[in-house]
Design an enzyme around this catalytic site. Structure first.
Site, PDB file in Angstrom:
ATOM      1  N   GLU A  33      -9.687  -9.570   6.410  1.00 49.36           N
ATOM      2  CA  GLU A  33     -10.983  -9.267   5.808  1.00 49.36           C
ATOM      3  C   GLU A  33     -11.237  -7.765   5.628  1.00 49.36           C
ATOM      4  OE1 GLU A  33     -10.387 -11.819   7.713  1.00 49.36           O
ATOM      5  OE2 GLU A  33     -11.430 -13.543   6.832  1.00 49.36           O
ATOM      6  N   HIS A  92       0.860  -1.191   0.000  1.00 50.54           N
ATOM      7  CA  HIS A  92       0.000   0.000   0.000  1.00 50.54           C
ATOM      8  C   HIS A  92       0.898   1.244   0.000  1.00 50.54           C
ATOM      9  CE1 HIS A  92      -3.585   2.365   0.561  1.00 50.54           C
ATOM     10  NE2 HIS A  92      -2.899   3.090   1.427  1.00 50.54           N
TER      11      HIS A  92
HETATM   12  C1  GAR Z   1       1.399   0.903  -6.444  1.00 50.47           C
HETATM   13  O1  GAR Z   1       1.744   2.231  -6.102  1.00 50.47           O
HETATM   14  C2  GAR Z   1       0.728   0.218  -5.286  1.00 50.47           C
HETATM   15  O2  GAR Z   1       1.272   0.592  -4.048  1.00 50.47           O
HETATM   16  C3  GAR Z   1      -0.677   0.718  -5.426  1.00 50.47           C
HETATM   17  O3  GAR Z   1      -0.929   0.657  -6.819  1.00 50.47           O
HETATM   18  C4  GAR Z   1       0.299   0.909  -7.511  1.00 50.47           C
HETATM   19  C5  GAR Z   1       0.497  -0.179  -8.538  1.00 50.47           C
HETATM   20  O4  GAR Z   1       1.596   0.112  -9.373  1.00 50.47           O
HETATM   21  N1  GAR Z   1      -1.599  -0.095  -4.677  1.00 50.47           N
HETATM   22  C6  GAR Z   1      -2.658   0.384  -4.054  1.00 50.47           C
HETATM   23  O5  GAR Z   1      -2.999   1.547  -4.105  1.00 50.47           O
HETATM   24  C7  GAR Z   1      -3.444  -0.654  -3.245  1.00 50.47           C
HETATM   25  N2  GAR Z   1      -4.399  -0.031  -2.393  1.00 50.47           N
HETATM   26  P1  GAR Z   1       2.309  -0.996 -10.235  1.00 50.47           P
HETATM   27  O6  GAR Z   1       1.232  -1.727 -11.051  1.00 50.47           O
HETATM   28  O7  GAR Z   1       3.241  -0.228 -11.129  1.00 50.47           O
HETATM   29  O8  GAR Z   1       3.037  -1.938  -9.315  1.00 50.47           O
END
Ligand code: GAR
Length: 209
Positions: free
Chosen positions: A148, A110
């Site tokens: 969950e 995250h």
């Molecule tokens: C990343 O920044 C990850 O931390 C975020 O999505 C991006 C995916 O980038 N995840 C979230 O926000 C989950 N709540 P990527 O496809 O280049 O790895």
């Protein structure tokens, strides 16, 4: 050998970081068995194929109901026979039946320091927009086990990143990826592969090497 399924939805830079660290030997004793995306256009699928990793798309749109999609996702993961499920930018709520079956075997990255800027609605650029709106001077990334709730599972590793005065959500997102996400996710996988991660009373701990 720790067998891994990586679940993705987008560009897959975190997937790439994991692949690179396995290939250069920084992450030991681990192999990606399968990459699964809910989004057929995810570049992450292409990244997996370029490294001869099985890449499949399972989209909710292919199914009559959410339940049918959830079962198909679980079936694909079960067939891959993995020890760890890594959510690397997977923008789908993981169904309870998968969480139950793979308790403390699913990790998520995250892009903030949980418990800040997390929970429902906080994903991708929204997280960084919220951090800038609040005016925090430090943000970062968190790897945690998935339970969950949304972003509520035991925290395994976090890394702080400076917020700059002239940051946009995009520049902050990039710095957090480069300085935190792409570093801590491979580190956590290496620690899990080495059997150094434990969870007791809802608290995760990593044993020193
Ligand atoms: C990343 O920044 C990850 O931390 C975020 O999505 C991006 C995916 O980038 N995840 C979230 O926000 C989950 N709540 P990527 O496809 O280049 O790895």
């Amino acid at each position: 050998m720790l067998k891994i399924a990586v679940l993705v939805s987008g560009s897959g830079t975190n997937l790439q970081a994991i692949i690179d660290r396995i290939e250069d030997g920084t992450v030991k004793n681990a192999a990606i068995q399968i990459v699964i995306s809910n989004n057929p256009k995810a570049y992450a699928l292409e990244r997996a194929r370029q490294h001869d990793i099985k890449a499949v798309c399972i989209s909710p749109k292919q199914f009559e109901s959410r339940d049918a999609f959830n079962h198909a996702l679980l079936d694909e993961i079960d067939r891959a026979n993995v020890d760890l499920i890594v959510l690397a930018g997977f923008m789908v709520v993981v169904p309870a039946m998968i969480i139950e079956k793979y308790r403390n075997k699913i990790i998520n990255i995250h892009p903030s320091l949980i418990p800040s800027f997390c929970g429902q609605g906080y994903y991708g650029l929204h997280v960084h927009e919220a951090a800038l709106k609040k005016g925090v001077k430090v943000s970062g990334a968190t790897v945690h086990f998935v339970d969950e709730g949304t972003d509520t599972g035991p925290i395994i590793m976090q890394k702080a990143v400076e917020v700059k005065n002239d940051d946009t959500p995009q520049t902050l997102q990039r710095r957090i990826m480069e300085q935190a996400e792409w570093i801590i996710m491979p580190k956590v996988i290496d620690a899990i592969a080495a059997g150094r991660v434990s969870v007791k009373d809802g608290i995760a701990k990593i044993e020193e090497e």
